[in-house]
Enzyme design. Sequence first.
Site, short mmCIF file in Angstrom:
data_model
loop_
_atom_site.label_atom_id
_atom_site.label_comp_id
_atom_site.label_asym_id
_atom_site.label_seq_id
_atom_site.Cartn_x
_atom_site.Cartn_y
_atom_site.Cartn_z
N ARG A 286 5.94 -12.81 20.08
CA ARG A 286 4.62 -13.22 20.55
C ARG A 286 4.25 -14.60 20.04
NH1 ARG A 286 0.63 -9.19 16.98
NH2 ARG A 286 1.48 -9.75 14.95
N TYR A 355 3.38 1.35 6.33
CA TYR A 355 2.55 0.38 7.06
C TYR A 355 1.11 0.86 6.95
CZ TYR A 355 0.13 -2.43 10.32
OH TYR A 355 -0.78 -3.31 10.83
P1 FAD Z 1 -0.42 -7.08 0.08
O1 FAD Z 1 -1.42 -7.77 0.93
O2 FAD Z 1 1.01 -7.21 0.43
O3 FAD Z 1 -0.61 -7.59 -1.42
C1 FAD Z 1 0.34 -7.36 -2.44
C2 FAD Z 1 0.31 -8.55 -3.38
O4 FAD Z 1 1.13 -8.25 -4.50
C3 FAD Z 1 0.88 -9.83 -2.76
O5 FAD Z 1 -0.07 -10.86 -2.84
C4 FAD Z 1 2.12 -10.12 -3.60
O6 FAD Z 1 2.30 -11.52 -3.81
C5 FAD Z 1 1.79 -9.42 -4.91
N1 FAD Z 1 2.97 -9.05 -5.67
C6 FAD Z 1 4.03 -8.31 -5.24
N2 FAD Z 1 4.93 -8.15 -6.23
C7 FAD Z 1 4.45 -8.81 -7.32
C8 FAD Z 1 4.93 -9.02 -8.65
N3 FAD Z 1 6.09 -8.49 -9.09
N4 FAD Z 1 4.19 -9.78 -9.49
C9 FAD Z 1 3.00 -10.31 -9.07
N5 FAD Z 1 2.50 -10.14 -7.83
C10 FAD Z 1 3.21 -9.39 -6.97
N6 FAD Z 1 -4.00 -4.65 9.15
C11 FAD Z 1 -5.08 -4.55 9.95
O7 FAD Z 1 -5.99 -3.78 9.64
N7 FAD Z 1 -5.19 -5.31 11.09
C12 FAD Z 1 -4.23 -6.18 11.48
O8 FAD Z 1 -4.37 -6.84 12.51
C13 FAD Z 1 -3.07 -6.29 10.66
N8 FAD Z 1 -2.09 -7.14 11.01
C14 FAD Z 1 -0.97 -7.19 10.25
C15 FAD Z 1 0.05 -8.03 10.67
C16 FAD Z 1 1.24 -8.07 9.96
C17 FAD Z 1 2.32 -9.00 10.41
C18 FAD Z 1 1.40 -7.23 8.82
C19 FAD Z 1 2.70 -7.19 8.08
C20 FAD Z 1 0.37 -6.43 8.37
C21 FAD Z 1 -0.82 -6.39 9.08
N9 FAD Z 1 -1.89 -5.60 8.67
C22 FAD Z 1 -3.01 -5.50 9.47
C23 FAD Z 1 -1.83 -4.83 7.40
C24 FAD Z 1 -2.38 -5.61 6.18
O9 FAD Z 1 -1.61 -6.78 5.99
C25 FAD Z 1 -2.33 -4.69 4.94
O10 FAD Z 1 -3.22 -3.61 5.15
C26 FAD Z 1 -2.73 -5.36 3.62
O11 FAD Z 1 -2.08 -6.58 3.43
C27 FAD Z 1 -2.39 -4.44 2.46
O12 FAD Z 1 -2.85 -4.98 1.25
P2 FAD Z 1 -2.09 -4.71 -0.12
O13 FAD Z 1 -2.95 -5.28 -1.18
O14 FAD Z 1 -1.69 -3.29 -0.22
O15 FAD Z 1 -0.73 -5.53 0.00
N1 UDP Z 2 4.93 -2.86 21.54
C1 UDP Z 2 5.68 -3.26 22.63
N2 UDP Z 2 5.20 -4.26 23.41
C2 UDP Z 2 4.04 -4.92 23.16
C3 UDP Z 2 3.29 -4.51 22.04
C4 UDP Z 2 3.76 -3.47 21.25
O1 UDP Z 2 6.74 -2.73 22.87
O2 UDP Z 2 3.70 -5.85 23.91
C5 UDP Z 2 5.48 -1.75 20.71
C6 UDP Z 2 6.20 -2.29 19.46
O3 UDP Z 2 7.32 -1.48 19.23
C7 UDP Z 2 5.16 -2.11 18.37
C8 UDP Z 2 4.45 -0.83 18.84
O4 UDP Z 2 4.43 -0.93 20.27
O5 UDP Z 2 5.73 -1.97 17.08
C9 UDP Z 2 3.05 -0.64 18.31
O6 UDP Z 2 2.24 -1.76 18.68
P1 UDP Z 2 1.31 -2.48 17.62
O7 UDP Z 2 0.49 -3.50 18.30
O8 UDP Z 2 0.63 -1.43 16.80
O9 UDP Z 2 2.44 -3.24 16.82
P2 UDP Z 2 2.72 -3.70 15.36
O10 UDP Z 2 1.50 -3.47 14.52
O11 UDP Z 2 3.92 -2.86 15.01
O12 UDP Z 2 3.06 -5.16 15.53
#
Ligand code: FAD
Ligand code: UDP
Length: 390
Positions: A286, A355
């Site tokens: 994307r 996740y």
């Molecule tokens: P993290 O944010 O990962 O924080 C952990 C911290 O620990 C990090 O800063 C790291 O540097 C630190 N750390 C790790 N190991 C050590 C160490 N040994 N020493 C010191 N520091 C350390 N959630 C939503 O609700 N909406 C969304 O649209 C959404 N989009 C996302 C998109 C992506 C690509 C991803 C991967 C996640 C998404 N999430 C989303 C989920 C969201 O990112 C998480 O819910 C959130 O980051 C969790 O917080 P956390 O504190 O558990 O972990």
């Molecule tokens: N997905 C897909 N096409 C899209 C968007 C999502 O096939 O255009 C699938 C993909 O496998 C993804 C899952 O649907 O992991 C769930 O979507 P979501 O937006 O929750 O994705 P993620 O948080 O995993 O990026």
Amino acid sequence: MPKTKLLMVGAGLSGAVIGRHLAEAGHEITVVDARSHIGGNCHTERDEKTGVNVHVYGPHIFHTDDGEVWDYVNQFETFMPYKNRVKTTSLDPQGVRGVFSLPINLHTINQFFGKTLRPDEARDFIVNEQADTSINDPQTFEEQAMRFVGKDLYEAFFKGYTIKQWGMHPSELPASILKRLPVRFNYDDNYFFHKYQGMPENGYTAMIEKILDHPSITVKLETVFDRKMGEVFDHVFYSGPLDGYFDYELGRLGYRTLDFERFDFDGDYQGCAVMNYGEESVPYTRITEHKHFSPWEEHDGSVCYREFSRAAEPEDIPYYPIRQVKEKAQLADYVALAEQTEGVTFVGRLGTYRYLDMDVTIREALDTARGFATALETGEKAPAFFVAPV
Ligand code: FAD
Ligand code: UDP
């Protein structure tokens, strides 16, 4: 309740919310993070050149049904109205490339099949002419898609995207991944079904900064935790990778990582925040255009990310836990090891290898902090996990 000295490993949402709650309960909190900023993966940063608030580790949209969590975040930051409306570029059944609305809704169905169906007609069309109703109990992602939307929509929108995202065929992935997405027989193009949805006005890092702003909280950045560091504290809350805490002694838990290829654009690049690419031949999943995550702001310039997914190597940022059969068995071994370890509680997305959306992270962090406070009062040992990872 006795006052204790507590260490939070990680200045993301988990460390900040647990730390704040226990600071308010009278404890002394130190938060360390290996990175040079707070906020964990939710970190947002204003781009100097364009002024756009960039979601550095990928786009984050706040959505929840949890009223307490919604009130919690609104205490710290104003949430602006925001609805995630995702578009996808793919090929229609004639092989013509087009832009379609996601999640699959009446607009997607009518445009994709060149029809003008009303809601009930569309439902009949999908159920009777598209869906594979011979599949009774879908187990895999592919079966779930074939059962509920049929081959054409599956191949255009889900198959290629999922192969790119997960590096696996949808027949090897669980149905639960697709169940996160609705199919709608109306023109509602909201990506989420939750009651509350919004964006923090000044970004997530500004919000987390306020959560951490308490006289009993000290934050140390660029500080990597090692187990020795924990010895001078009464208890450690660890939000780093579970396998990392044990120096990977039982092997590494598998993750997908993301590469973000940034490019700048003068103007409006794609007219929306998120454009998915369904075709397997397009190497990225994307493109996100970050200024559209703050529609109340105006910026001439634009910051975009092309997003590529691949298997994480040891030096990469772990993003999505894989959690297939092999990883689940390995996880169970780490959980057993953690349960024999005293003085540490594993929290958050990395500490529990799941996740977790932000609202779930906050809910679990509040419950963990409360559970810990109760354990202190009753003199019980705090467990390795307040939320079981398996
Ligand atoms: P993290 O944010 O990962 O924080 C952990 C911290 O620990 C990090 O800063 C790291 O540097 C630190 N750390 C790790 N190991 C050590 C160490 N040994 N020493 C010191 N520091 C350390 N959630 C939503 O609700 N909406 C969304 O649209 C959404 N989009 C996302 C998109 C992506 C690509 C991803 C991967 C996640 C998404 N999430 C989303 C989920 C969201 O990112 C998480 O819910 C959130 O980051 C969790 O917080 P956390 O504190 O558990 O972990
Ligand atoms: N997905 C897909 N096409 C899209 C968007 C999502 O096939 O255009 C699938 C993909 O496998 C993804 C899952 O649907 O992991 C769930 O979507 P979501 O937006 O929750 O994705 P993620 O948080 O995993 O990026």
